[in-house]
Design a protein around this motif. Structure first.
Motif, PDB file in Angstrom:
ATOM      1  N   ARG A  36       0.830  -1.109  -0.114  1.00  0.00           N
ATOM      2  CA  ARG A  36       0.001  -0.026   0.006  1.00  0.00           C
ATOM      3  C   ARG A  36       0.805   1.285   0.047  1.00  0.00           C
ATOM      4  O   ARG A  36       0.281   2.462  -0.324  1.00  0.00           O
ATOM      5  CB  ARG A  36      -1.035  -0.069   0.922  1.00  0.00           C
ATOM      6  CG  ARG A  36      -0.355   0.187   2.549  1.00  0.00           C
ATOM      7  CD  ARG A  36      -1.436   0.217   3.807  1.00  0.00           C
ATOM      8  NE  ARG A  36      -0.900   0.147   5.004  1.00  0.00           N
ATOM      9  CZ  ARG A  36      -0.362  -1.078   5.674  1.00  0.00           C
ATOM     10  NH1 ARG A  36      -1.009  -2.135   5.139  1.00  0.00           N
ATOM     11  NH2 ARG A  36       0.227  -1.078   6.748  1.00  0.00           N
ATOM     12  N   ASN A  37       2.036   1.047  -0.034  1.00  0.00           N
ATOM     13  CA  ASN A  37       2.831   2.213   0.469  1.00  0.00           C
ATOM     14  C   ASN A  37       3.950   2.174  -0.619  1.00  0.00           C
ATOM     15  O   ASN A  37       5.192   2.682  -0.722  1.00  0.00           O
ATOM     16  CB  ASN A  37       3.586   2.364   1.643  1.00  0.00           C
ATOM     17  CG  ASN A  37       2.939   2.315   3.055  1.00  0.00           C
ATOM     18  OD1 ASN A  37       1.887   2.910   3.050  1.00  0.00           O
ATOM     19  ND2 ASN A  37       3.196   1.643   3.851  1.00  0.00           N
TER      20      ASN A  37
ATOM     21  N   ILE B  13      10.980 -11.780  -4.296  1.00  0.00           N
ATOM     22  CA  ILE B  13      10.290 -10.952  -3.513  1.00  0.00           C
ATOM     23  C   ILE B  13       9.066 -11.513  -2.970  1.00  0.00           C
ATOM     24  O   ILE B  13       8.164 -12.132  -3.672  1.00  0.00           O
ATOM     25  CB  ILE B  13       9.836  -9.827  -4.625  1.00  0.00           C
ATOM     26  CG1 ILE B  13      10.832  -9.349  -5.383  1.00  0.00           C
ATOM     27  CG2 ILE B  13       8.663  -8.942  -4.055  1.00  0.00           C
ATOM     28  CD1 ILE B  13      10.568  -8.529  -6.624  1.00  0.00           C
ATOM     29  N   HIS B  14       9.120 -11.826  -1.719  1.00  0.00           N
ATOM     30  CA  HIS B  14       8.141 -12.284  -0.731  1.00  0.00           C
ATOM     31  C   HIS B  14       6.829 -11.339  -0.562  1.00  0.00           C
ATOM     32  O   HIS B  14       7.261 -10.230  -0.016  1.00  0.00           O
ATOM     33  CB  HIS B  14       8.809 -12.664   0.548  1.00  0.00           C
ATOM     34  CG  HIS B  14       9.939 -13.369   0.431  1.00  0.00           C
ATOM     35  ND1 HIS B  14       9.609 -15.244   0.532  1.00  0.00           N
ATOM     36  CD2 HIS B  14      11.051 -13.566   0.250  1.00  0.00           C
ATOM     37  CE1 HIS B  14      11.000 -15.753   0.431  1.00  0.00           C
ATOM     38  NE2 HIS B  14      11.725 -14.603   0.305  1.00  0.00           N
ATOM     39  N   VAL B  15       5.783 -11.741  -0.913  1.00  0.00           N
ATOM     40  CA  VAL B  15       4.517 -10.915  -0.831  1.00  0.00           C
ATOM     41  C   VAL B  15       3.613 -11.596   0.001  1.00  0.00           C
ATOM     42  O   VAL B  15       2.974 -12.679  -0.339  1.00  0.00           O
ATOM     43  CB  VAL B  15       3.920 -10.467  -2.229  1.00  0.00           C
ATOM     44  CG1 VAL B  15       2.636  -9.502  -1.877  1.00  0.00           C
ATOM     45  CG2 VAL B  15       5.075  -9.617  -2.692  1.00  0.00           C
ATOM     46  N   MET B  16       3.156 -11.266   1.148  1.00  0.00           N
ATOM     47  CA  MET B  16       2.307 -12.289   2.055  1.00  0.00           C
ATOM     48  C   MET B  16       0.812 -11.872   1.678  1.00  0.00           C
ATOM     49  O   MET B  16       0.463 -10.730   1.426  1.00  0.00           O
ATOM     50  CB  MET B  16       2.529 -11.920   3.648  1.00  0.00           C
ATOM     51  CG  MET B  16       1.470 -12.606   4.444  1.00  0.00           C
ATOM     52  SD  MET B  16       2.054 -14.312   4.367  1.00  0.00           S
ATOM     53  CE  MET B  16       3.611 -14.392   5.106  1.00  0.00           C
ATOM     54  N   LEU B  17       0.144 -13.013   1.344  1.00  0.00           N
ATOM     55  CA  LEU B  17      -1.317 -13.018   0.881  1.00  0.00           C
ATOM     56  C   LEU B  17      -2.084 -13.286   1.943  1.00  0.00           C
ATOM     57  O   LEU B  17      -3.007 -12.414   2.175  1.00  0.00           O
ATOM     58  CB  LEU B  17      -1.504 -14.063  -0.250  1.00  0.00           C
ATOM     59  CG  LEU B  17      -0.438 -13.823  -1.413  1.00  0.00           C
ATOM     60  CD1 LEU B  17      -0.652 -14.916  -2.406  1.00  0.00           C
ATOM     61  CD2 LEU B  17      -0.638 -12.458  -2.376  1.00  0.00           C
TER      62      LEU B  17
ATOM     63  N   GLY C 111      -0.223  -8.184   2.863  1.00  0.00           N
ATOM     64  CA  GLY C 111       0.290  -6.930   2.074  1.00  0.00           C
ATOM     65  C   GLY C 111       1.939  -6.657   2.256  1.00  0.00           C
ATOM     66  O   GLY C 111       2.433  -5.770   1.827  1.00  0.00           O
ATOM     67  N   ASP C 112       2.431  -7.309   3.256  1.00  0.00           N
ATOM     68  CA  ASP C 112       3.773  -6.863   3.512  1.00  0.00           C
ATOM     69  C   ASP C 112       4.647  -7.638   2.463  1.00  0.00           C
ATOM     70  O   ASP C 112       4.320  -8.643   1.991  1.00  0.00           O
ATOM     71  CB  ASP C 112       4.139  -7.082   4.953  1.00  0.00           C
ATOM     72  CG  ASP C 112       3.548  -6.343   5.885  1.00  0.00           C
ATOM     73  OD1 ASP C 112       3.069  -5.400   5.721  1.00  0.00           O
ATOM     74  OD2 ASP C 112       3.820  -7.001   7.330  1.00  0.00           O
ATOM     75  N   PHE C 113       5.969  -7.021   1.968  1.00  0.00           N
ATOM     76  CA  PHE C 113       6.872  -7.624   1.234  1.00  0.00           C
ATOM     77  C   PHE C 113       8.208  -7.432   1.891  1.00  0.00           C
ATOM     78  O   PHE C 113       8.620  -6.730   2.559  1.00  0.00           O
ATOM     79  CB  PHE C 113       6.740  -7.167  -0.085  1.00  0.00           C
ATOM     80  CG  PHE C 113       7.080  -5.690  -0.493  1.00  0.00           C
ATOM     81  CD1 PHE C 113       8.678  -5.258  -0.422  1.00  0.00           C
ATOM     82  CD2 PHE C 113       6.244  -4.490  -0.515  1.00  0.00           C
ATOM     83  CE1 PHE C 113       9.082  -3.898  -0.294  1.00  0.00           C
ATOM     84  CE2 PHE C 113       6.744  -3.212  -0.550  1.00  0.00           C
ATOM     85  CZ  PHE C 113       7.944  -2.708  -0.538  1.00  0.00           C
TER      86      PHE C 113
END
Length: 150
Positions: free
Chosen positions: A7-8, A72-76, A117-119
């Motif tokens: 989101r940022n 690039i880890h993106v938590m779902l 949403g964190d990566f």
């Protein structure tokens, strides 16, 4: 390593085009609906692995790094702790080129907790140990974008 939340993304104008391409893809596709496994985006240059697992104690997990791809880890869904260090601080094992996998042993010098949403972007010198539980075992679903750099 770069830790943030999708989101940022406007706070990261310096990110390379290929990294931005991953975040654009994540914004345009419902990754939560993707099946587990590898999904091609642009051949070997760029793809995404969808993983699902239950977090556990750190001693049940392994250290890794990669030479040919950025992770690039993106938590779902869910949350996990990812322990981090630099490969220079670790006991490096034999690199497995076919899997772009550098196993290691050692201790963490820090960690991040990924929530929805964190990566976390991991470069070749970034040792990481994933799937570490935060407040006990938890089911997670995560996208790991692989961006070819060599």
């Amino acid at each position: 390593m770069i830790f943030g939340n999708i989101r940022n993304l406007d706070e990261y104008p310096f990110l390379e085009r290929q990294v931005k391409e991953c975040f654009d893809y994540a914004g345009e596709h419902d990754l939560k609906a993707y099946e587990k496994g590898s999904h091609e985006i642009d051949g070997n240059r760029l793809f995404v692995n969808i993983v699902e697992y239950t977090t556990t104690d750190a001693q049940n997990r392994f250290w890794e790094a990669h030479r040919d791809y950025l992770d690039i880890h993106v938590m779902l869904t869910g949350q996990e702790q990812i322990d981090v260090n630099f490969i220079e601080n670790m006991e490096q094992k034999e690199y497995v080129p076919a899997d772009d996998f550098l196993p290691m042993d050692g201790e963490k010098n820090g960690h991040v907790v990924l929530k929805e949403g964190d990566f976390l972007i991991c470069a070749p010198h970034d040792a990481h140990r994933t799937a570490v539980q935060v407040n006990g075992p938890e089911a997670v679903k995560k996208a790991i974008f692989k961006v070819q750099i060599h």
